[in-house]
Motif scaffolding. Structure first.
Motif, PDB file in Angstrom:
ATOM      1  N   ALA A  23      24.189  -2.223   7.659  1.00 34.75           N
ATOM      2  CA  ALA A  23      25.426  -2.043   6.908  1.00 34.75           C
ATOM      3  C   ALA A  23      26.608  -1.971   7.864  1.00 34.75           C
ATOM      4  O   ALA A  23      26.564  -1.241   8.862  1.00 34.75           O
ATOM      5  CB  ALA A  23      25.349  -0.772   6.076  1.00 34.75           C
ATOM      6  N   ALA A  24      27.658  -2.698   7.537  1.00 32.35           N
ATOM      7  CA  ALA A  24      28.873  -2.700   8.355  1.00 32.35           C
ATOM      8  C   ALA A  24      29.943  -1.846   7.702  1.00 32.35           C
ATOM      9  O   ALA A  24      30.097  -1.845   6.481  1.00 32.35           O
ATOM     10  CB  ALA A  24      29.379  -4.127   8.526  1.00 32.35           C
ATOM     11  N   SER A  25      30.665  -1.133   8.535  1.00 26.23           N
ATOM     12  CA  SER A  25      31.783  -0.333   8.031  1.00 26.23           C
ATOM     13  C   SER A  25      32.972  -0.492   8.972  1.00 26.23           C
ATOM     14  O   SER A  25      32.830  -0.965  10.092  1.00 26.23           O
ATOM     15  CB  SER A  25      31.397   1.140   7.928  1.00 26.23           C
ATOM     16  N   GLY A  26      34.147  -0.107   8.457  1.00 21.50           N
ATOM     17  CA  GLY A  26      35.337  -0.183   9.286  1.00 21.50           C
ATOM     18  C   GLY A  26      35.931  -1.566   9.390  1.00 21.50           C
ATOM     19  O   GLY A  26      36.704  -1.858  10.299  1.00 21.50           O
ATOM     20  N   ILE A  27      35.553  -2.448   8.446  1.00 20.19           N
ATOM     21  CA  ILE A  27      36.082  -3.807   8.469  1.00 20.19           C
ATOM     22  C   ILE A  27      36.645  -4.187   7.108  1.00 20.19           C
ATOM     23  O   ILE A  27      36.226  -3.664   6.086  1.00 20.19           O
ATOM     24  CB  ILE A  27      34.994  -4.830   8.846  1.00 20.19           C
ATOM     25  N   ILE A  28      37.610  -5.110   7.120  1.00 21.79           N
ATOM     26  CA  ILE A  28      38.112  -5.658   5.870  1.00 21.79           C
ATOM     27  C   ILE A  28      37.847  -7.148   5.792  1.00 21.79           C
ATOM     28  O   ILE A  28      38.066  -7.768   4.771  1.00 21.79           O
ATOM     29  CB  ILE A  28      39.628  -5.401   5.712  1.00 21.79           C
ATOM     30  N   ALA A  74      29.425  -8.607  -0.493  1.00 18.00           N
ATOM     31  CA  ALA A  74      30.136  -7.525  -1.177  1.00 18.00           C
ATOM     32  C   ALA A  74      29.821  -6.170  -0.536  1.00 18.00           C
ATOM     33  O   ALA A  74      30.684  -5.302  -0.434  1.00 18.00           O
ATOM     34  CB  ALA A  74      29.774  -7.513  -2.653  1.00 18.00           C
ATOM     35  N   LYS A  75      28.577  -6.010  -0.114  1.00 16.96           N
ATOM     36  CA  LYS A  75      28.161  -4.755   0.508  1.00 16.96           C
ATOM     37  C   LYS A  75      28.306  -4.798   2.020  1.00 16.96           C
ATOM     38  O   LYS A  75      28.037  -3.798   2.690  1.00 16.96           O
ATOM     39  CB  LYS A  75      26.710  -4.449   0.136  1.00 16.96           C
ATOM     40  N   LYS A  76      28.705  -5.969   2.546  1.00 16.49           N
ATOM     41  CA  LYS A  76      28.820  -6.130   3.990  1.00 16.49           C
ATOM     42  C   LYS A  76      27.512  -5.729   4.673  1.00 16.49           C
ATOM     43  O   LYS A  76      27.521  -5.076   5.723  1.00 16.49           O
ATOM     44  CB  LYS A  76      30.003  -5.334   4.547  1.00 16.49           C
ATOM     45  N   THR A  77      26.430  -6.122   4.080  1.00 16.79           N
ATOM     46  CA  THR A  77      25.105  -5.755   4.568  1.00 16.79           C
ATOM     47  C   THR A  77      24.264  -6.998   4.782  1.00 16.79           C
ATOM     48  O   THR A  77      24.343  -7.941   3.993  1.00 16.79           O
ATOM     49  CB  THR A  77      24.406  -4.819   3.567  1.00 16.79           C
TER      50      THR A  77
END
Length: 115
Positions: A23-28, A74-77
């Motif tokens: 899972a990725a976070s901190g990105i747009i 959508a989930k950046k996964t």
């Protein structure tokens, strides 16, 4: 700050299955390339599977027909479905993401396949 967090590793018997998630976070934005690498003790890190923006995939010969990489934008996964696991698949598996010359790595998750 971009972070990649892997999950789903563990101990499994030969012939079994595992599914890794990253899972990725901190990105747009969306990454151009997502991939899984692995590194076994005493060996170099190697590419296992990758997926690019148009959905095209590529696999190491050693995992073709057994592993499947997929992504949920959508989930950046990104996922790695690993079937028919073999003891030689034992390694630390790392998630990778790339965009515009920048590379991002997860912390790694251990996969151990026993006889």
């Amino acid at each position: 700050q971009v972070q990649l967090v892997e999950s789903g590793g563990g101990l499994v018997q030969a012939g079994g299955s595992l599914r890794l998630s990253c899972a990725a976070s901190g990105i747009i934005f969306s990454f151009n390339t997502r991939a899984w690498y692995r590194q076994a003790p005493g060996k170099q890190r190697e590419l296992v599977a990758l997926i690019v923006t148009d959905g095209s995939t590529n696999y190491a010969d050693s995992v073709k027909g057994r592993f499947i990489i997929s992504g949920d934008n959508a989930k950046k996964t990104v996922y790695l479905q690993m079937n028919s696991l073999k003891p030689e698949d034992t390694a630390v598996y790392y998630c990778y993401a790339g965009r515009g010359g920048r590379q991002y790595w997860g912390q790694g998750t251990q996969v151990t396949v026993s006889l």
